[in-house]
Design an enzyme around this catalytic site. Structure first.
Site: not given
Ligand code: FAD
Length: 275
Positions: A97, A126, A147, A151, A256
């Protein structure tokens, strides 16, 4: 989360596998304060890998370096990661991660060291960080598995795009670079960690137009979020995977994440009522 225990996570993974969806297990936790705790986490992941291999489940793991002792010593953290990597099969990835921006350099250093010995280690990058384009360019000669996520931490505009639109555009641009690199044999696995359905469709369109195979087009989402999209991707022959978190640390972790980004509460509420 399907539950606090590894067995709950494995049960969820079994159900997902019925739908041709793979799982990525992660034991919630970060910033361990002493070596004993980091060693315990390492032992735990070794046990998880043993369980995955014994059960034959379609599952991988994703680890946080601060949970393996990065705050204590980079060498100690590397040794712990190395033990985990040595235990994983060559055709499965151990994902690392990416945490807050203050850890990016240290994480990339450890990742590059690990990649030199273990080609099956993957890194999360990110798209909200300005630096990521350059990080990708520097990593590609080393044949990384990446991946890409948007972020999750609260970062200042001096280092990260403040506007969602810009983050999304940078994501699209980085994803195109990753797909091209994979087609050129420079990136064994690329995965898109996002729930953004519009963006996924745009990327799939780009993939189709450029001969990027569906079987390499991998989307990873969090457990329980956008389930319909996860199912659709798997049904249509894309690679669909779900990050299944478990562990007793869920409450501090959730608080957090909320403190860092109150929008997470809105996401959670929306998905709760949608399911
Ligand atoms: C498999 C995976 C691994 C990840 N690993 C990391 C990491 O190592 N480091 C890091 O900084 N971030 C990590 N993340 C989190 C990532 O950075 C985003 O913060 C998170 O995925 C929300 O962004 P999005 O791309 O889904 O798009 P967004 O534009 O934020 O969201 C798109 C839509 O998805 C839905 N959605 C998004 N997130 C959520 C949530 N948490 N709960 C419910 N609905 C949601 C909402 O409906 C939103 O409108 C990871 C995410 C995933 C899926």
């Amino acid at each position: 989360m399907p539950g606090e225990s590894l067995s709950a996570a494995m049960e969820a993974a079994r159900a997902l596998e019925q739908k041709k969806i793979a799982s990525v297990f992660t034991n919630l936790g970060e910033n361990v304060k002493d070596r004993a705790e980091a060693l315990q986490v390492t032992e735990h992941y070794l046990e998880v890998l043993r369980s995955i291999h014994e059960s034959g489940l379609l599952a991988e793991i994703s680890v946080k370096l601060t949970q393996l002792g990065l705050d204590l010593s980079a060498d100690f953290c590397f040794e712990n990661l190395e033990r985990i990597l040595a235990r994983e099969k060559k055709d499965s990835i151990v994902w690392v991660d990416m945490e807050a921006s203050s850890y990016v350099d240290a994480t990339l250093d450890i990742y590059k060291r690990a990649l030199g010995k273990f080609p099956n280690v993957g890194i999360c990058l990110q798209a909200y960080l300005y630096r990521t384009q350059k990080d990708v360019e520097e990593l590609l000669p080393l044949r990384p598995s990446i991946r890409l996520v948007k972020g999750a931490y609260k970062e200042p505009p001096a280092i990260a795009y403040p506007k969602k639109l810009d983050v999304d555009e940078n994501y699209f641009s980085l994803a195109k670079t990753m797909m091209a690199a994979q087609m050129a044999g420079r990136c064994p696995r690329t995965a898109f960690g996002t729930h953004d359905v519009k963006l996924i469709r745009r990327l799939a369109e780009h993939a189709a137009q450029n001969g990027f195979p569906k079987s390499n087009f991998e989307v990873q989402m969090l457990y329980g979020i956008q389930r319909e999209e996860q199912d659709r991707l798997a049904r249509e022959g894309y690679r669909s995977a779900v990050l299944v978190a478990y562990g007793t640390y869920w409450y501090p972790w959730f608080v957090r994440r909320l403190a860092e980004r109150p929008a997470n509460l809105w996401f959670m509420a929306k998905n709760l009522f949608a399911s």
